[in-house]
Design a protein around this motif. Structure first.
Motif, PDB file in Angstrom:
ATOM      1  N   GLU A   1       2.467 -12.849   9.935  1.00  0.00           N
ATOM      2  CA  GLU A   1       1.905 -11.527   9.663  1.00  0.00           C
ATOM      3  C   GLU A   1       2.056 -10.679  10.918  1.00  0.00           C
ATOM      4  O   GLU A   1       1.972 -11.190  12.037  1.00  0.00           O
TER       5      GLU A   1
ATOM      6  N   GLN B   1       1.051  -7.171  13.240  1.00  0.00           N
ATOM      7  CA  GLN B   1      -0.113  -6.340  13.519  1.00  0.00           C
ATOM      8  C   GLN B   1       0.132  -4.864  13.254  1.00  0.00           C
ATOM      9  O   GLN B   1      -0.775  -4.047  13.381  1.00  0.00           O
TER      10      GLN B   1
ATOM     11  N   TYR C   1      -1.167  -4.610   9.364  1.00  0.00           N
ATOM     12  CA  TYR C   1      -2.457  -5.245   9.064  1.00  0.00           C
ATOM     13  C   TYR C   1      -3.549  -4.178   9.108  1.00  0.00           C
ATOM     14  O   TYR C   1      -3.712  -3.502  10.124  1.00  0.00           O
TER      15      TYR C   1
ATOM     16  N   ASN D   1       7.470  -7.958   5.451  1.00  0.00           N
ATOM     17  CA  ASN D   1       6.957  -8.298   6.774  1.00  0.00           C
ATOM     18  C   ASN D   1       7.952  -7.858   7.845  1.00  0.00           C
ATOM     19  O   ASN D   1       7.583  -7.212   8.839  1.00  0.00           O
TER      20      ASN D   1
ATOM     21  N   ASP E   1      -9.616  -6.856   3.813  1.00  0.00           N
ATOM     22  CA  ASP E   1      -8.180  -6.655   3.638  1.00  0.00           C
ATOM     23  C   ASP E   1      -7.701  -7.040   2.241  1.00  0.00           C
ATOM     24  O   ASP E   1      -6.587  -6.686   1.855  1.00  0.00           O
TER      25      ASP E   1
ATOM     26  N   HIS F   1      -3.264  -5.740   2.293  1.00  0.00           N
ATOM     27  CA  HIS F   1      -2.159  -6.319   3.055  1.00  0.00           C
ATOM     28  C   HIS F   1      -1.801  -7.664   2.439  1.00  0.00           C
ATOM     29  O   HIS F   1      -2.668  -8.409   2.003  1.00  0.00           O
TER      30      HIS F   1
END
Length: 364
Positions: free
Chosen positions: A97, A99, A102, A135, A197, A271
């Motif tokens: 993942e 940042q 996110y 991603n 999230d 997300h």
């Protein structure tokens, strides 16, 4: 008898559910390599993403391996600086993942520091692998946007350099042992964390509205949750308790049984870089209804997606599926071990050979 297997150091700085499943699969599946695994517990995010080179300072001092795999919570650039004997080894940076995509939580501080850690790590690695094209693209776009805000002295072509060494390598979903039971087309499954999230308030609102329409359905409310139940979960328990057939994080066998029984699995996530929970439910035969965003666009047809955050459309689609039957579950075999193991094998073979050419695996 000496062990002549190539030695791979796997560094996972945040052993949460999906990270743990991936690390366990990797080290148990590819036993032609001698794996040395170092992990840190999945808590204290800020300390983990910046402090792992210190946490492993002594453990890595005498490590002798042929290659390194580091996850996206690892401060790889700092770690290689502190451990010169590892700096020259071929390294794969695996981005679970990023940042940049996110969402910021209500109690979190807006800071570019975690993003810079990931930029430095990607630049320090010989190879980069992402679990989805979403991603990869959101990482590269977010990085370019952040560096574009800097006042000066930013080299050109950084995005192209990282793209050249990047590949798409999803985490395989684990086969679900589904007994030959009866599927309940009216059973709606929620199998996500009950955190901001994943937008559980959107799911709860849709379920309450759906119940008010008089449609018959049942709920399986799974996934980890904090000790104090969040408000959306409390609302569902209070208003729809007679419809809830499961409520909690269950043992794997019971969880698998519900995957095989549910007719529909819902996501309202803000997300999702791969979405293993929905993929597993879909593989077990549940039909997904997910936001038209994130990694879901790579995985599911239009009929299984709704506008992100649109409670009305989510409710209307569910009502239609409950009354008329959902469409068949989509084919997600592309994310099973049988499909992905050859790609992972190729990446690992190239990595331990020390090759620095562009990775041959690319799905996006």
């Amino acid at each position: 008898m000496p062990d002549h297997r190539k030695r791979i150091l796997l560094l996972s700085a945040y052993r949460a559910d999906s990270h743990a499943a991936w690390a366990d699969w990797l080290t148990s599946t590819f036993d032609a390599f001698d794996w040395q695994l170092l992990e840190l517990p999945g808590r204290h995010f800020r300390w983990r993403i910046r402090g792992n080179p210190i946490s492993w300072l002594d453990a890595l001092a005498t490590t002798e391996v042929d290659a390194v795999i580091a996850t996206s919570m690892v401060d790889l650039a700092t770690l290689r600086g502190l451990q010169p004997h590892l700096a020259a080894l071929p390294t794969l940076y695996y981005v679970h993942e990023n940042q940049f995509a996110y969402p910021l939580g209500p109690q979190q501080v807006d800071s570019v520091d975690p993003q810079m850690v990931q930029i430095y790590a990607a630049l320090a690695a010989d190879r980069i692998a992402f679990n989805s094209a979403f991603n990869r693209d959101s990482f590269l776009e977010g990085m370019a946007t952040l560096l574009g805000r800097m006042p000066d002295a930013v080299p050109s072509g950084i995005r192209d350099r990282l793209t050249e060494r990047s590949a798409i390598l999803p985490v395989p979903i684990q086969p679900t042992a589904v007994a030959g039971g009866t599927r309940d087309p009216g059973l709606i499954l929620w199998n996500h964390r009950w955190e901001y999230d994943k937008a559980p308030e959107v799911f709860a609102e849709a379920m309450l509205t759906l119940a008010g329409s008089g449609v018959d359905f049942r709920l399986a409310l799974l996934g980890p949750r904090p000790a104090n139940a969040p408000e959306p979960l409390q609302k569902l328990r209070e208003a729809l308790g007679n419809r809830i057939i499961a409520d909690g994080k269950l043992p794997r066998s019971e969880y698998d049984a519900l995957l095989g029984r549910a007719g529909i699995v819902v996501s309202t996530a803000r997300h999702e870089f791969q979405g293993l929970a929905v993929l597993e439910a879909s593989a077990a035969g549940a039909t997904p209804l997910v936001p038209d965003a994130l990694a879901y666009r790579e995985q599911y047809p239009d009929a299984c997606r709704y506008p992100q955050g649109d409670v009305d459309t989510l409710t209307e689609r569910l009502q239609a599926w409950l009354q008329q039957g959902p469409p068949p579950a989509p084919d997600v075999r592309a994310w099973t071990p049988g499909r992905l193991e050859p790609d992972w094998q190729g990446m690992l073979d190239d990595l331990v050979a020390g090759s620095r050419k562009r990775p041959r695996v690319s799905r996006g």
